[in-house]
Design a protein around this motif. Structure first.
Motif, mmCIF file in Angstrom:
data_model
loop_
_atom_site.group_PDB
_atom_site.id
_atom_site.type_symbol
_atom_site.label_atom_id
_atom_site.label_comp_id
_atom_site.label_asym_id
_atom_site.label_seq_id
_atom_site.Cartn_x
_atom_site.Cartn_y
_atom_site.Cartn_z
ATOM 1 N N ARG A 208 1.929 -0.204 9.636
ATOM 2 C CA ARG A 208 1.472 -1.289 8.677
ATOM 3 C C ARG A 208 0.564 -2.205 9.211
ATOM 4 O O ARG A 208 -0.479 -2.915 8.558
ATOM 5 N N GLU A 212 -3.292 -2.855 7.797
ATOM 6 C CA GLU A 212 -4.058 -4.078 7.584
ATOM 7 C C GLU A 212 -5.198 -4.508 8.350
ATOM 8 O O GLU A 212 -6.194 -4.801 7.880
ATOM 9 N N ARG A 215 -8.232 -2.426 6.788
ATOM 10 C CA ARG A 215 -8.431 -3.170 5.607
ATOM 11 C C ARG A 215 -9.406 -4.429 5.967
ATOM 12 O O ARG A 215 -10.390 -4.616 5.171
ATOM 13 N N ALA A 216 -8.864 -4.938 6.802
ATOM 14 C CA ALA A 216 -9.578 -6.248 7.217
ATOM 15 C C ALA A 216 -10.984 -5.813 7.736
ATOM 16 O O ALA A 216 -11.947 -6.679 7.781
ATOM 17 N N PRO A 220 -10.421 0.378 4.413
ATOM 18 C CA PRO A 220 -9.195 0.564 4.033
ATOM 19 C C PRO A 220 -8.538 2.083 3.864
ATOM 20 O O PRO A 220 -9.528 3.037 3.775
#
Length: 291
Positions: A208, A212, A215-216, A220
């Protein structure tokens, strides 16, 4: 867009080198050349993403998927090897033989890598062709590698490792369909990540955090696949012989006798899809599980 490889490609190369440096011998994949190409600072091992304990599963998965793909190439009758999303791959520098390698990546990455290989004296123009493909502009990787000299009538192995999670399912399907159009005796091997909830509980939190971070960073995860979904994409593309090689299979093949407890279980699985070649089929051990 930057003029060098993206951070994921560098991290992959560093994890491959870290495996050689910190894990017990013998290495599953003996590759420190990518570290030379990456041209990172001398203190790279102090990076948070190089922590030897926290990255054990990631590191094992990275070397397992590469070793499996390379075993297929070496043990098959294929004369050509296409590496999609090649990054800092070093197969052409580490493996002797007549197999011609076509590394496909973004134009900026390819130009930077070409310069680095020349600087290090590691370019091998008789065996290695760096093929720039602007995927964002809709260029066809198959068209470009054929234009660069690949013979579509000769058996070819195509690998796509650490890539599918960043692609839409439509893009994965198009890539596999192009590979399926190659000569009989060809094969494609690609890795995929399962939905996070299917991972072992002890690494779900790590995944997870990784999702993240991706994505940042603007990359993604778009496609997390179940084994049935991954195999189904290969079959729909036109391959009639499809196998799933799970992370547990990879553990049994490459890690079962290790003394350090290193394991890829919970990391990426592989799909190996063939176009009817006994030579390529023989590169997969008989205890792998079909679906």
């Amino acid at each position: 867009m930057g003029s060098g490889p993206d951070t994921t490609a560098v991290r992959t190369a560093l994890w491959r080198a870290l495996h050689v440096l910190v894990d017990d011998a013998p290495p599953v994949l003996d590759d420190t050349i990518g570290l030379q190409i990456a041209a990172v600072d001398d203190d790279w091992r102090a990076r948070p993403d190089m922590d030897p304990e926290r990255t054990r599963t990631n590191r094992a998965s990275i070397v397992a998927r590469a070793r499996a793909a390379e075993d297929i190439v070496v043990e098959s009758t294929a004369a050509q090897y296409v590496v999609l999303g090649a990054g800092l791959d070093t197969f052409a520098q580490r493996q002797a033989g007549a197999v011609r390698v076509f590394e496909v990546d973004a134009p900026e990455t390819g130009a930077w890598k070409h310069a680095r290989l020349a600087t290090l004296g590691l370019d091998a123009p008789e065996r290695l062709c760096l093929v720039p493909v602007d995927f964002e502009a809709g260029q066809s990787w198959l068209h470009e590698v054929v234009a660069a000299g690949l013979d579509p009538e000769v058996p070819t192995v195509v690998s796509m490792l650490g890539v599918t999670m960043y692609l839409t399912r439509e893009a994965i399907a198009a890539t596999l369909s192009a590979a399926a159009s190659l000569a009989p005796g060809s094969a494609v091997v690609f890795s995929y990540s399962r939905p996070i909830e299917m991972a072992p509980p002890e690494i779900q939190s790590i995944l997870r955090v990784a999702a993240e971070g991706a994505r940042a960073s603007g990359h993604p995860w778009l496609s997390l696949l179940t084994p049935d979904e991954a195999a189904g994409l290969a079959r729909a593309a036109g391959f009639d012989d499809v196998e799933v090689v799970t992370s547990t299979d990879l553990h049994e093949r490459y890690f079962a006798d290790r003394t350090d407890g290193l394991s890829p279980i919970g990391g990426e699985d592989l799909v190996v899809a063939r176009a009817g070649s006994a030579g390529v089929r023989d590169a997969i051990s008989q205890d792998d599980h079909g679906v």
